[in-house]
Write an enzyme that holds these catalytic residues in place. Structure first.
Site, PDB file in Angstrom:
ATOM      1  CD  GLU A  27      72.316   8.889 -59.110  1.00  0.00           C
ATOM      2  OE1 GLU A  27      71.432   9.735 -58.899  1.00  0.00           O
ATOM      3  OE2 GLU A  27      72.075   7.677 -59.281  1.00  0.00           O
ATOM      4  CG  ASN A  72      67.660   5.282 -59.035  1.00  0.00           C
ATOM      5  OD1 ASN A  72      67.155   5.369 -57.919  1.00  0.00           O
ATOM      6  ND2 ASN A  72      67.021   5.642 -60.132  1.00  0.00           N
ATOM      7  CG  ASN A 172      68.611   6.490 -53.729  1.00  0.00           C
ATOM      8  OD1 ASN A 172      68.372   7.641 -53.368  1.00  0.00           O
ATOM      9  ND2 ASN A 172      68.250   6.031 -54.916  1.00  0.00           N
ATOM     10  CD  GLU A 173      64.323   7.584 -55.365  1.00  0.00           C
ATOM     11  OE1 GLU A 173      64.272   6.872 -56.380  1.00  0.00           O
ATOM     12  OE2 GLU A 173      64.105   8.810 -55.383  1.00  0.00           O
ATOM     13  CE1 TYR A 244      64.629  14.951 -58.749  1.00  0.00           C
ATOM     14  CE2 TYR A 244      63.762  12.851 -57.972  1.00  0.00           C
ATOM     15  CZ  TYR A 244      64.833  13.712 -58.147  1.00  0.00           C
ATOM     16  OH  TYR A 244      66.084  13.349 -57.721  1.00  0.00           O
ATOM     17  CD  GLU A 292      67.267  11.448 -55.232  1.00  0.00           C
ATOM     18  OE1 GLU A 292      66.568  11.484 -56.261  1.00  0.00           O
ATOM     19  OE2 GLU A 292      67.929  10.458 -54.881  1.00  0.00           O
TER      20      GLU A 292
HETATM   21  O1  AHR Z   1      68.059  12.203 -59.291  1.00  0.00           O
HETATM   22  C1  AHR Z   1      67.792  11.226 -60.260  1.00  0.00           C
HETATM   23  C2  AHR Z   1      67.262   9.948 -59.651  1.00  0.00           C
HETATM   24  O2  AHR Z   1      66.010  10.193 -59.105  1.00  0.00           O
HETATM   25  C3  AHR Z   1      68.043   9.356 -58.505  1.00  0.00           C
HETATM   26  O3  AHR Z   1      69.083   8.544 -58.925  1.00  0.00           O
HETATM   27  C4  AHR Z   1      67.023   8.547 -57.790  1.00  0.00           C
HETATM   28  O4  AHR Z   1      67.287   8.419 -56.426  1.00  0.00           O
HETATM   29  C5  AHR Z   1      65.715   9.250 -58.087  1.00  0.00           C
HETATM   30  O5  AHR Z   1      64.739   8.384 -58.534  1.00  0.00           O
END
Ligand code: AHR
Length: 496
Positions: A27, A72, A172-173, A244, A292
């Site tokens: 990114e 993001n 994305n998201e 995450y 992700e």
């Molecule tokens: O990987 C870091 C960020 O985590 C990414 O930009 C986003 O998609 C997610 O929230």
């Protein structure tokens, strides 16, 4: 000492090992691109400004696909800024990471880097601040051979052959309120469906990923996937998952069990997708792109507070991983592999410097974080078919997930051999693992390695890059097959 058992039988096939399980992510964020993959002034830079040391570590990591350019970041990105002569490219504010984007690297450089690294590009389009037209323009620029304004622009910019990008993320998201251009599920579902339909008019063979939830704890989780797929089921191939994990409040036991959440996440999304498919009377199956996933100390990032300035490539999200992080990551990989029937693409977020297995110094060294090793070993040794193994393991109590098995494992099998990947989640005791491999004939352990350390918080650094690395496991026996797994360890056991 705890004891666990499992049986390996090539008849118990889950699915083929999917090479795309070993994808990662670049990114425009922090130092991932600038001083990560790209640094023209670095002594190891090649003729395109790419760091050769990072290219070489990327190959060693065994990366299959690389998702780009965000994250993001993509939700405010104008891809046109990043093509053509570099001297003419504009600088822009990047709202996602409060940085200044120089646009020295854009889609053409990224694809060139992918070819050098031997990886497949996975491209995301901006459905935050932009829409169908810009997605179509980028697709035409990248994939149309020549003879139109945009494809001829690519040729004029130095790439005669089309980039041939097969797999595309539709935004994305978009469920996250932090996302520029955040949308409701219905708004996004409609936009994703119409964008996908239009992109398929250009090329029906594209593989398209609709945004799922940014985590299983999102308030819209479940409903989001259902609504988006009601709109887009027929025109997309994947629904994404992002997750995450981090150790919270010193609760190592729960952290080492974080793949329990990933398992729940995958099974819930698969059930939701199949439910929508049933209601639509569709025979088509939607797969999961877990595009992700990683260990990320997000709480530390959030505590840092808002930035005042707009720096270029500031050090952001530079988590320095310890042994326990690598073992947790190994557990997540095992879960992805165990679900290879439905998780057919995944991206470790990210590749370099930003929550990454590879770290660099600007102008200096590059090294492998602890988390590099489980990924590299799994990518290297997972081959053929994923086999279902159902360990009989002692349980332990966790605050977050209740009772969880100490042993987490998966096996793969091909003509070249069989490999067992196993994590011992115990924080204090070795686990004696007895393997019933009678179905493999006269199987012997040809190699057993373990990633462990008496200090579970030990890290690799530029000065001590090999502190944490897989080492031969001396505690093996052949009759019966038996391996001793140290506490908090990632293990690879190869049978031949
Ligand atoms: O990987 C870091 C960020 O985590 C990414 O930009 C986003 O998609 C997610 O929230």
């Amino acid at each position: 000492m705890h004891e666990a058992h499992l049986t390996i039988d090539p008849a118990f096939q889950v699915a083929p090992v999917r090479r795309r399980t070993f994808g990662t992510f670049i990114e425009h964020l922090g130092r991932c691109v600038y001083t990560g993959v790209y640094e023209p002034s670095h002594p190891a830079a090649d003729e395109d400004g790419f760091r050769r040391d990072v290219l070489s570590l990327t190959r060693e990591l065994g990366v299959s696909t690389v998702r780009y350019p965000g994250g993001n970041f993509v939700s405010g990105y104008r891809w046109e800024d990043g093509v053509g002569p570099v001297s003419g490219r504009p600088r822009r504010l990047d709202l996602a990471w409060h940085s200044t984007e120089t646009n020295e690297v854009g889609v053409d450089e990224f694809v060139r880097w992918c070819r050098k690294a031997g990886v497949e590009p996975m491209m995301a389009v901006n459905l935050g601040t932009r829409g169908i037209t810009e997605a179509l323009d980028l697709l035409e620029y990248c994939n149309h051979p020549a003879g139109t304004a945009l494809s001829d622009r690519r040729v004029a910019n130095g790439t005669a052959e089309p980039h041939g990008i097969r797999i595309w993320c539709l935004g994305n998201e978009m469920d996250g309120p932090w996302q520029t251009g955040h949308k409701t599920a219905r708004e996004y579902g409609r936009l994703a469906a119409e964008t996908a339909r239009a992109m398929r008019m250009v090329d029906p063979g594209l593989e398209l990923v609709a945004c799922g939830s940014s985590g299983s704890s999102m308030p819209t989780f479940g409903a989001w996937e259902a609504t988006v797929l009601e709109e887009a089921y027929d025109v997309v191939d994947y629904i994404s998952c992002h997750a995450y994990y981090e150790e919270k409040n010193g609760d190592l036991g729960s952290f080492l069990a974080c793949s329990t959440d990933m398992e729940y996440f995958i099974s819930s999304v698969v059930a939701t997708a199949d439910h929508v498919g049933a209601r639509l009377r569709s025979r088509k199956r939607i797969d999961v792109s877990f595009d992700e996933w990683n260990v990320w100390y997000l709480s530390r990032f959030q505590q840092a507070g808002p930035r005042e300035d707009w720096p270029i490539a500031p050090p952001l999200l530079e988590d320095h991983y310890h042994l326990a992080d690598a073992v947790a990551l190994g557990g997540l990989l095992i879960t992805l592999l165990r679900n290879s029937d439905r998780v057919t693409a995944a991206s470790l977020a990210q590749l370099v410097n930003v929550i990454a297995p590879i770290m660099t110094e600007p102008g200096g060294r590059a090294w492998r974080q602890t988390t590099f090793h489980p990924f590299a070993q799994a990518s290297r040794y997972a081959a053929g078919d994923v086999l279902r193994v159902e360990p009989v393991s002692p349980l332990y109590e966790t605050a977050e997930y209740g009772e969880v098995p100490l042993l987490h494992a998966v096996a793969t099998h091909s003509e070249e051999g069989t490999t067992l990947f196993a994590v011992n989640r115990s924080t204090d005791r070795p686990l004696s693992l007895v393997i019933d491999a009678r179905a493999l004939g006269d199987a012997r352990i040809v190699e057993a390695t373990t990633l462990t350390d008496p200090d579970v918080y030990a890290r690799n650094t530029a000065d001590a890059p090999g502190r944490i690395a897989p080492r031969p496991n001396p505690d093996i026996e052949h009759d019966p097959l038996h391996v001793l797994l140290p506490p908090v360890s990632w293990n690879v056991i190869r049978l031949g």
